[in-house]
Design a protein around this motif. Structure first.
Motif, PDB file in Angstrom:
ATOM      1  N   PHE A   1       1.431  33.362  13.172  1.00  0.00           N
ATOM      2  CA  PHE A   1       1.783  32.179  13.953  1.00  0.00           C
ATOM      3  C   PHE A   1       1.015  32.125  15.275  1.00  0.00           C
ATOM      4  CE2 PHE A   1       5.310  33.311  11.221  1.00  0.00           C
ATOM      5  CZ  PHE A   1       5.634  32.112  10.618  1.00  0.00           C
ATOM      6  N   SER A   2       0.860  33.275  15.913  1.00  0.00           N
ATOM      7  CA  SER A   2       0.164  33.290  17.201  1.00  0.00           C
ATOM      8  C   SER A   2      -1.324  33.002  17.049  1.00  0.00           C
ATOM      9  CB  SER A   2       0.371  34.641  17.894  1.00  0.00           C
ATOM     10  OG  SER A   2      -0.098  35.709  17.099  1.00  0.00           O
ATOM     11  N   GLN A   3      -1.879  33.214  15.863  1.00  0.00           N
ATOM     12  CA  GLN A   3      -3.289  32.878  15.656  1.00  0.00           C
ATOM     13  C   GLN A   3      -3.523  31.377  15.816  1.00  0.00           C
ATOM     14  OE1 GLN A   3      -4.830  33.427  11.699  1.00  0.00           O
ATOM     15  NE2 GLN A   3      -2.964  32.720  10.704  1.00  0.00           N
ATOM     16  N   LEU A   4      -2.518  30.590  15.490  1.00  0.00           N
ATOM     17  CA  LEU A   4      -2.636  29.137  15.636  1.00  0.00           C
ATOM     18  C   LEU A   4      -2.723  28.766  17.111  1.00  0.00           C
ATOM     19  CD1 LEU A   4       0.025  28.048  12.983  1.00  0.00           C
ATOM     20  CD2 LEU A   4      -2.395  28.587  12.659  1.00  0.00           C
ATOM     21  N   VAL A   5      -1.956  29.457  17.932  1.00  0.00           N
ATOM     22  CA  VAL A   5      -1.990  29.216  19.376  1.00  0.00           C
ATOM     23  C   VAL A   5      -3.352  29.619  19.938  1.00  0.00           C
ATOM     24  CG1 VAL A   5      -0.888  29.710  21.585  1.00  0.00           C
ATOM     25  CG2 VAL A   5       0.491  29.627  19.495  1.00  0.00           C
ATOM     26  N   ALA A   6      -3.853  30.780  19.497  1.00  0.00           N
ATOM     27  CA  ALA A   6      -5.166  31.242  19.953  1.00  0.00           C
ATOM     28  C   ALA A   6      -6.257  30.268  19.533  1.00  0.00           C
ATOM     29  CB  ALA A   6      -5.447  32.643  19.400  1.00  0.00           C
ATOM     30  N   ALA A   7      -6.140  29.718  18.330  1.00  0.00           N
ATOM     31  CA  ALA A   7      -7.133  28.760  17.844  1.00  0.00           C
ATOM     32  C   ALA A   7      -7.121  27.486  18.674  1.00  0.00           C
ATOM     33  CB  ALA A   7      -6.874  28.443  16.371  1.00  0.00           C
ATOM     34  N   VAL A   8      -5.937  26.970  18.957  1.00  0.00           N
ATOM     35  CA  VAL A   8      -5.825  25.749  19.759  1.00  0.00           C
ATOM     36  C   VAL A   8      -6.394  25.979  21.161  1.00  0.00           C
ATOM     37  CG1 VAL A   8      -4.200  24.178  20.875  1.00  0.00           C
ATOM     38  CG2 VAL A   8      -3.874  24.818  18.479  1.00  0.00           C
ATOM     39  N   LEU A   9      -6.037  27.100  21.773  1.00  0.00           N
ATOM     40  CA  LEU A   9      -6.518  27.391  23.119  1.00  0.00           C
ATOM     41  C   LEU A   9      -8.028  27.578  23.119  1.00  0.00           C
ATOM     42  CD1 LEU A   9      -5.833  27.872  26.063  1.00  0.00           C
ATOM     43  CD2 LEU A   9      -5.417  30.285  25.524  1.00  0.00           C
ATOM     44  N   GLY A  10      -8.570  28.201  22.077  1.00  0.00           N
ATOM     45  CA  GLY A  10     -10.010  28.390  21.984  1.00  0.00           C
ATOM     46  C   GLY A  10     -10.757  27.071  21.977  1.00  0.00           C
TER      47      GLY A  10
ATOM     48  N   LEU B   1     -13.435  28.406  19.573  1.00  0.00           N
ATOM     49  CA  LEU B   1     -14.225  27.956  20.714  1.00  0.00           C
ATOM     50  C   LEU B   1     -15.573  27.418  20.240  1.00  0.00           C
ATOM     51  CD1 LEU B   1     -14.558  29.831  24.086  1.00  0.00           C
ATOM     52  CD2 LEU B   1     -16.549  28.778  23.029  1.00  0.00           C
ATOM     53  N   ALA B   2     -16.195  28.110  19.284  1.00  0.00           N
ATOM     54  CA  ALA B   2     -17.465  27.649  18.737  1.00  0.00           C
ATOM     55  C   ALA B   2     -17.288  26.307  18.017  1.00  0.00           C
ATOM     56  CB  ALA B   2     -18.038  28.692  17.784  1.00  0.00           C
ATOM     57  N   ILE B   3     -16.189  26.177  17.275  1.00  0.00           N
ATOM     58  CA  ILE B   3     -15.923  24.907  16.584  1.00  0.00           C
ATOM     59  C   ILE B   3     -15.717  23.792  17.595  1.00  0.00           C
ATOM     60  CG2 ILE B   3     -14.252  23.697  15.127  1.00  0.00           C
ATOM     61  CD1 ILE B   3     -13.815  26.326  13.628  1.00  0.00           C
ATOM     62  N   GLY B   4     -15.001  24.074  18.681  1.00  0.00           N
ATOM     63  CA  GLY B   4     -14.809  23.085  19.729  1.00  0.00           C
ATOM     64  C   GLY B   4     -16.115  22.665  20.372  1.00  0.00           C
ATOM     65  N   THR B   5     -17.049  23.604  20.501  1.00  0.00           N
ATOM     66  CA  THR B   5     -18.364  23.288  21.049  1.00  0.00           C
ATOM     67  C   THR B   5     -19.133  22.366  20.112  1.00  0.00           C
ATOM     68  OG1 THR B   5     -18.411  25.473  22.101  1.00  0.00           O
ATOM     69  CG2 THR B   5     -20.489  24.285  21.965  1.00  0.00           C
ATOM     70  N   ILE B   6     -18.996  22.590  18.827  1.00  0.00           N
ATOM     71  CA  ILE B   6     -19.681  21.765  17.838  1.00  0.00           C
ATOM     72  C   ILE B   6     -19.114  20.350  17.815  1.00  0.00           C
ATOM     73  CG2 ILE B   6     -20.123  21.480  15.359  1.00  0.00           C
ATOM     74  CD1 ILE B   6     -20.081  24.572  15.169  1.00  0.00           C
ATOM     75  N   VAL B   7     -17.792  20.249  17.821  1.00  0.00           N
ATOM     76  CA  VAL B   7     -17.131  18.948  17.681  1.00  0.00           C
ATOM     77  C   VAL B   7     -17.081  18.182  18.997  1.00  0.00           C
ATOM     78  CG1 VAL B   7     -14.978  17.813  16.992  1.00  0.00           C
ATOM     79  CG2 VAL B   7     -15.773  19.822  15.741  1.00  0.00           C
TER      80      VAL B   7
ATOM     81  N   ALA C   1      -8.181  20.110  14.725  1.00  0.00           N
ATOM     82  CA  ALA C   1      -7.998  19.793  13.307  1.00  0.00           C
ATOM     83  C   ALA C   1      -8.925  20.633  12.435  1.00  0.00           C
ATOM     84  CB  ALA C   1      -8.251  18.311  13.069  1.00  0.00           C
ATOM     85  N   ALA C   2     -10.179  20.773  12.842  1.00  0.00           N
ATOM     86  CA  ALA C   2     -11.133  21.558  12.064  1.00  0.00           C
ATOM     87  C   ALA C   2     -10.764  23.037  12.052  1.00  0.00           C
ATOM     88  CB  ALA C   2     -12.540  21.370  12.628  1.00  0.00           C
ATOM     89  N   SER C   3     -10.364  23.558  13.219  1.00  0.00           N
ATOM     90  CA  SER C   3     -10.024  24.978  13.315  1.00  0.00           C
ATOM     91  C   SER C   3      -8.771  25.318  12.516  1.00  0.00           C
ATOM     92  CB  SER C   3      -9.827  25.360  14.783  1.00  0.00           C
ATOM     93  OG  SER C   3      -9.528  26.727  14.908  1.00  0.00           O
TER      94      SER C   3
ATOM     95  N   LEU D   1      -7.334  25.209   4.097  1.00  0.00           N
ATOM     96  CA  LEU D   1      -8.229  25.699   3.045  1.00  0.00           C
ATOM     97  C   LEU D   1      -7.647  26.851   2.232  1.00  0.00           C
ATOM     98  CD1 LEU D   1     -10.935  25.178   1.764  1.00  0.00           C
ATOM     99  CD2 LEU D   1     -12.010  26.665   3.481  1.00  0.00           C
ATOM    100  N   PRO D   2      -6.998  27.853   2.851  1.00  0.00           N
ATOM    101  CA  PRO D   2      -6.418  28.944   2.046  1.00  0.00           C
ATOM    102  C   PRO D   2      -5.382  28.481   1.022  1.00  0.00           C
ATOM    103  CG  PRO D   2      -6.602  29.631   4.320  1.00  0.00           C
ATOM    104  CD  PRO D   2      -6.925  28.172   4.301  1.00  0.00           C
ATOM    105  N   PRO D   3      -4.408  27.625   1.379  1.00  0.00           N
ATOM    106  CA  PRO D   3      -3.461  27.145   0.361  1.00  0.00           C
ATOM    107  C   PRO D   3      -4.130  26.351  -0.761  1.00  0.00           C
ATOM    108  CG  PRO D   3      -2.573  26.762   2.544  1.00  0.00           C
ATOM    109  CD  PRO D   3      -3.989  27.193   2.723  1.00  0.00           C
ATOM    110  N   VAL D   4      -5.172  25.602  -0.418  1.00  0.00           N
ATOM    111  CA  VAL D   4      -5.893  24.851  -1.456  1.00  0.00           C
ATOM    112  C   VAL D   4      -6.491  25.810  -2.482  1.00  0.00           C
ATOM    113  CG1 VAL D   4      -7.905  23.396  -1.893  1.00  0.00           C
ATOM    114  CG2 VAL D   4      -6.380  22.855   0.004  1.00  0.00           C
ATOM    115  N   LEU D   5      -7.097  26.875  -1.993  1.00  0.00           N
ATOM    116  CA  LEU D   5      -7.669  27.862  -2.914  1.00  0.00           C
ATOM    117  C   LEU D   5      -6.575  28.578  -3.701  1.00  0.00           C
ATOM    118  CD1 LEU D   5     -10.562  29.416  -0.787  1.00  0.00           C
ATOM    119  CD2 LEU D   5     -10.756  27.887  -2.743  1.00  0.00           C
ATOM    120  N   GLN D   6      -5.433  28.826  -3.069  1.00  0.00           N
ATOM    121  CA  GLN D   6      -4.324  29.462  -3.782  1.00  0.00           C
ATOM    122  C   GLN D   6      -3.815  28.569  -4.908  1.00  0.00           C
ATOM    123  OE1 GLN D   6      -1.356  30.527  -0.886  1.00  0.00           O
ATOM    124  NE2 GLN D   6      -2.688  32.022   0.139  1.00  0.00           N
ATOM    125  N   ILE D   7      -3.794  27.267  -4.685  1.00  0.00           N
ATOM    126  CA  ILE D   7      -3.382  26.339  -5.738  1.00  0.00           C
ATOM    127  C   ILE D   7      -4.372  26.376  -6.896  1.00  0.00           C
ATOM    128  CG2 ILE D   7      -3.069  23.893  -6.298  1.00  0.00           C
ATOM    129  CD1 ILE D   7      -2.009  23.511  -3.452  1.00  0.00           C
TER     130      ILE D   7
END
Length: 288
Positions: free
Chosen positions: A90-99, A189-195, A203-205, A212-218
């Protein structure tokens, strides 16, 4: 006979420009990071999520193993590690948003123009952001994970689980969890720089981590396709998850690849490197 003396005008002191050193760029990025209110809130949430989920799963362990048989030491270490790192999901989502916000916020407010005026080469500013944000996120992740391990350790013995803090693999996995948080944040952070947009970057991060992981699991559940299982293993969440798996070992079973901790870490670094190469090229070529 007259002599004409050419007066040499002195250089005005106000016009003298000094190049900003990389150390100065690092200090600048540190000031900007700690000045953001979102930084304090996000890191506070990371710590709270990690500790609270650890306490919750530690209490669940009491109900799960209280009446069961004895566990092997490896099983005890694995479960103690799960207690300490469950919140990472769950905390990875927070780190991703902040990045994403670390860079996209400057594009949104126009502050990025001031940043690139001070650092015309641009790339040092990007690298300084990544270093400062990565180090701070690693430290916060490390503190939250080790705090969770220490807080929950007295709760586990009544369930037949006694963590061994002298186990180097256990400690390495705890550090690996903090490293994963830092890497997922730097990747974002790199994705944010690109977008260059907060909503699009987030949204991309999160799509890379959550969708993507759940899609592959399906796909795997429907087709049992080995390629989908192997592709899933090389996504950031699965590869990075090997960093904080206890005694993770590499294997190939029926054509399905499982990475060990080192390989998972290298895959995560590859994701970060590729995204940063793309971000760096675009940052140099595009107008602000």
């Amino acid at each position: 006979m007259t002599t004409t003396a050419a007066a040499v005008a002195p250089k005005p002191t106000g016009s003298r420009t000094a190049a900003l050193s990389f150390a100065g760029t690092l200090r600048s990025e540190w000031i900007k990071l700690r000045s953001l209110r979102s930084t304090v809130w996000c890191y506070g949430i990371v710590i709270a999520i990690t500790v609270l989920f650890g306490i919750l799963i530690a209490q669940t362990a009491s109900a799960t193993f209280a009446s069961g048989g004895s566990l092997t030491q490896e099983d005890q270490q694995s479960y103690a590690l799960l207690v300490s790192t469950l919140g990472i999901g769950f905390s990875q989502l927070v780190a991703a948003v902040l990045g994403v916000l670390v860079i996209s916020g400057e594009y949104g407010t126009g502050m990025i123009r001031s940043t690139f005026t001070a650092v015309p080469k641009r790339l040092p500013a990007l690298f300084a952001k990544a270093i400062v944000f990565g180090v701070v996120t690693f430290v916060v992740g490390l503190v939250s994970i080790f705090a969770t391990a220490l807080i929950t350790a007295p709760m586990l013995p009544k369930s037949g689980i006694t963590p061994d803090f002298g186990d180097s693999q256990f400690l390495l996995a705890l550090v690996g969890g903090a490293l994963y948080l830092a890497l997922i944040g730097i990747l974002s952070l790199a994705i944010g720089t690109i977008v260059r947009n907060s909503a699009g970057g987030i949204a991309a991060s999160l799509g890379l981590v959550l969708v993507l992981p759940p899609v592959l699991q399906i796909i795997v559940a429907m087709t049992q396709a080995e390629w989908a299982q192997n592709l899933a293993m090389f996504l950031p969440d699965q590869a990075g998850g090997r960093l904080y798996a206890y005694a993770a070992e590499a294997s190939v079973t029926g054509g399905v690849i499982v990475l060990d901790s080192l390989q998972g870490g290298l895959v995560m670094l590859a994701w970060v490197a590729v995204m940063f190469v793309i971000a760096s090229v675009l940052l140099k070529r595009r107008d602000v």
